[in-house]
Design a protein around this motif. Sequence first.
Motif, mmCIF file in Angstrom:
data_model
loop_
_atom_site.group_PDB
_atom_site.id
_atom_site.type_symbol
_atom_site.label_atom_id
_atom_site.label_comp_id
_atom_site.label_asym_id
_atom_site.label_seq_id
_atom_site.Cartn_x
_atom_site.Cartn_y
_atom_site.Cartn_z
ATOM 1 N N LYS A 54 0.828 -1.208 0.000
ATOM 2 C CA LYS A 54 0.000 0.000 0.000
ATOM 3 C C LYS A 54 0.862 1.257 0.000
ATOM 4 O O LYS A 54 0.523 2.257 -0.639
ATOM 5 C CB LYS A 54 -0.944 -0.007 1.202
ATOM 6 C CG LYS A 54 -2.029 1.064 1.140
ATOM 7 C CD LYS A 54 -3.077 0.861 2.215
ATOM 8 C CE LYS A 54 -4.157 1.929 2.154
ATOM 9 N NZ LYS A 54 -5.191 1.738 3.186
ATOM 10 N N SER A 58 0.684 4.324 -2.936
ATOM 11 C CA SER A 58 -0.056 5.475 -2.411
ATOM 12 C C SER A 58 0.555 6.793 -2.892
ATOM 13 O O SER A 58 1.728 6.867 -3.236
ATOM 14 C CB SER A 58 -0.084 5.450 -0.885
ATOM 15 O OG SER A 58 1.209 5.661 -0.367
ATOM 16 N N CYS A 63 3.804 8.515 -2.038
ATOM 17 C CA CYS A 63 3.428 8.305 -0.650
ATOM 18 C C CYS A 63 3.412 9.574 0.195
ATOM 19 O O CYS A 63 4.448 10.106 0.588
ATOM 20 C CB CYS A 63 4.339 7.276 0.031
ATOM 21 S SG CYS A 63 3.747 6.843 1.691
ATOM 22 N N SER A 177 -10.194 -1.470 2.205
ATOM 23 C CA SER A 177 -9.885 -0.638 1.038
ATOM 24 C C SER A 177 -8.693 -1.220 0.286
ATOM 25 O O SER A 177 -7.935 -2.035 0.809
ATOM 26 C CB SER A 177 -9.584 0.796 1.488
ATOM 27 O OG SER A 177 -8.602 0.801 2.493
ATOM 28 N N PHE A 178 -8.537 -0.783 -0.973
ATOM 29 C CA PHE A 178 -7.497 -1.311 -1.862
ATOM 30 C C PHE A 178 -7.679 -2.819 -2.065
ATOM 31 O O PHE A 178 -6.786 -3.621 -1.801
ATOM 32 C CB PHE A 178 -6.089 -1.009 -1.323
ATOM 33 C CG PHE A 178 -5.647 0.407 -1.557
ATOM 34 C CD1 PHE A 178 -5.000 0.764 -2.724
ATOM 35 C CD2 PHE A 178 -5.890 1.382 -0.612
ATOM 36 C CE1 PHE A 178 -4.604 2.071 -2.952
ATOM 37 C CE2 PHE A 178 -5.502 2.690 -0.825
ATOM 38 C CZ PHE A 178 -4.857 3.036 -2.007
ATOM 39 N N LEU A 205 -12.794 8.143 2.311
ATOM 40 C CA LEU A 205 -11.965 8.849 1.322
ATOM 41 C C LEU A 205 -12.237 8.262 -0.056
ATOM 42 O O LEU A 205 -11.344 7.728 -0.731
ATOM 43 C CB LEU A 205 -10.476 8.770 1.688
ATOM 44 C CG LEU A 205 -10.088 9.423 3.021
ATOM 45 C CD1 LEU A 205 -8.578 9.300 3.243
ATOM 46 C CD2 LEU A 205 -10.509 10.884 3.088
ATOM 47 N N LEU A 254 -13.419 13.580 -1.535
ATOM 48 C CA LEU A 254 -12.887 12.480 -0.728
ATOM 49 C C LEU A 254 -12.962 12.821 0.753
ATOM 50 O O LEU A 254 -13.335 11.978 1.587
ATOM 51 C CB LEU A 254 -11.442 12.168 -1.130
ATOM 52 C CG LEU A 254 -11.197 11.732 -2.577
ATOM 53 C CD1 LEU A 254 -9.741 11.327 -2.762
ATOM 54 C CD2 LEU A 254 -12.118 10.586 -2.981
ATOM 55 N N LYS A 346 -12.594 1.803 -4.831
ATOM 56 C CA LYS A 346 -12.142 3.180 -5.057
ATOM 57 C C LYS A 346 -11.742 3.891 -3.766
ATOM 58 O O LYS A 346 -11.219 5.006 -3.812
ATOM 59 C CB LYS A 346 -13.254 3.989 -5.735
ATOM 60 C CG LYS A 346 -13.701 3.445 -7.090
ATOM 61 C CD LYS A 346 -12.620 3.607 -8.133
ATOM 62 C CE LYS A 346 -13.116 3.172 -9.504
ATOM 63 N NZ LYS A 346 -12.058 3.316 -10.543
ATOM 64 N N GLU A 348 -9.786 4.911 -0.345
ATOM 65 C CA GLU A 348 -8.411 4.921 0.148
ATOM 66 C C GLU A 348 -8.317 4.347 1.555
ATOM 67 O O GLU A 348 -7.250 3.888 1.969
ATOM 68 C CB GLU A 348 -7.846 6.340 0.116
ATOM 69 C CG GLU A 348 -7.728 6.896 -1.295
ATOM 70 C CD GLU A 348 -6.849 8.125 -1.375
ATOM 71 O OE1 GLU A 348 -6.111 8.399 -0.410
ATOM 72 O OE2 GLU A 348 -6.899 8.811 -2.408
ATOM 73 N N LEU A 385 -7.901 13.036 4.533
ATOM 74 C CA LEU A 385 -6.959 12.961 3.434
ATOM 75 C C LEU A 385 -5.772 13.876 3.715
ATOM 76 O O LEU A 385 -5.945 14.991 4.198
ATOM 77 C CB LEU A 385 -7.652 13.406 2.141
ATOM 78 C CG LEU A 385 -6.860 13.302 0.841
ATOM 79 C CD1 LEU A 385 -6.683 11.844 0.460
ATOM 80 C CD2 LEU A 385 -7.576 14.062 -0.271
#
Length: 404
Positions: A54, A58, A63, A177-178, A205, A254, A346, A348, A385
């Motif tokens: 991740k 990201s 990142c 997520s992801f 997000l 988000l 979708k 985060e 975020l």
Amino acid sequence: MKEEKQASTDHFAAETWDVIIVGAGAAGLMCSATAGYRGKRVLVIDHAPKAAAKIRISGGGKCNFTNVNAAPENYVCSNPHFVKSALSRYPSREFIDLVDRHGLEYEERELGKLFCSNRASDLIQILRTECDWAQVEFALKTEIEKVISQEGEGFRLRTSQGDMRCRKLVIASGALSFAKLKASDFGYRIARQFGLNVIATRPGLVPLNFSGKWLQRFSDLAGLSLDVRVSCRERSFQEAMLFTHQGLSGPAILQISNYWRHGDSIEIDLLPNLDVLSELKAIRQQNSNFHHWLNTFWPKRFTQMWLNLYPAPARLSNAGDEALETLAEQLQRWSLYPSEDGGYDKAEVTLGGVDTNEISSKTFESKRCANLYFIGEVLDVTGQLGGYNFQWAWASAVACGNAL
């Protein structure tokens, strides 16, 4: 980049580790290094072939690893006091000091966001180096089939590489997520197995989708971006909003998605830096072209869509005060009803998770099961975020690692 060091299967199964950490993500790596430096023999288990997937993807591959402004108010949690202890003991400046010692090149962007200047793998290398120095070992490509409590003597993990035993077990397995990174509900299943409550989860997000006429309108504007202020449930964020083929996205959307619930409206101020009513009165007095004025702030395609929705004359010379007030209201309190969020694919982050009322805010140990710990995103703690979720990973990991 150096591959993760991995001992033999026989070595994993032949001894009892002081600590096994499930999850080789941000929180897991940080916790393992912290515990290893304290003299603990640490094994990290993950189903993935490499650590920190991740982190690698990201922030567009760079990142956003922390935020200089990280504070408790930047987090969504059913118990808002829970985050205070860990964040105060390991603030963002501590992690910045760590990456500075390793010579990471990074840049500060808007609103205190810190990104790697080159690539996220530079940060992963720092974390892996810290783990190497702390003599942490890894069992990657390893599936956990069952976790068994050994009645006060730790845990036995039945895995695809044999049984592994530990005195203390840390769950740093992330959330839902992801999905493309094989995210799973493993941490929630372990929490429930040992009697902990899990707060209902939902995507965070995440873009907001629309249906019907709004879907068509926004799809026609896909790719356009506006600086707006978006509000919902008494929270507001002023950042960019992006039109997509499914609805709305971009940082402002988000951010507000963490607070939006199905059936809620969102309210958009399309000209957030202006006293719009005063501006409209000036346009009326000067007999300026109102449509041209809008085009100084918006792309022409959006102006055209807006005027189709809310027709207004190019000249406001004949408009009364009440008409101008209505126009200002339309521009600064545009109310929309999203049909749904974009889903975990979708998202985060994941909202909800292991109930923090079941966890010590100082050690991250379960209050119901001794020697069982939960850190990072698996908990009911979600940052806004901008690097806040990574900062929570670092802070919760360090607090836990120092308590093991």
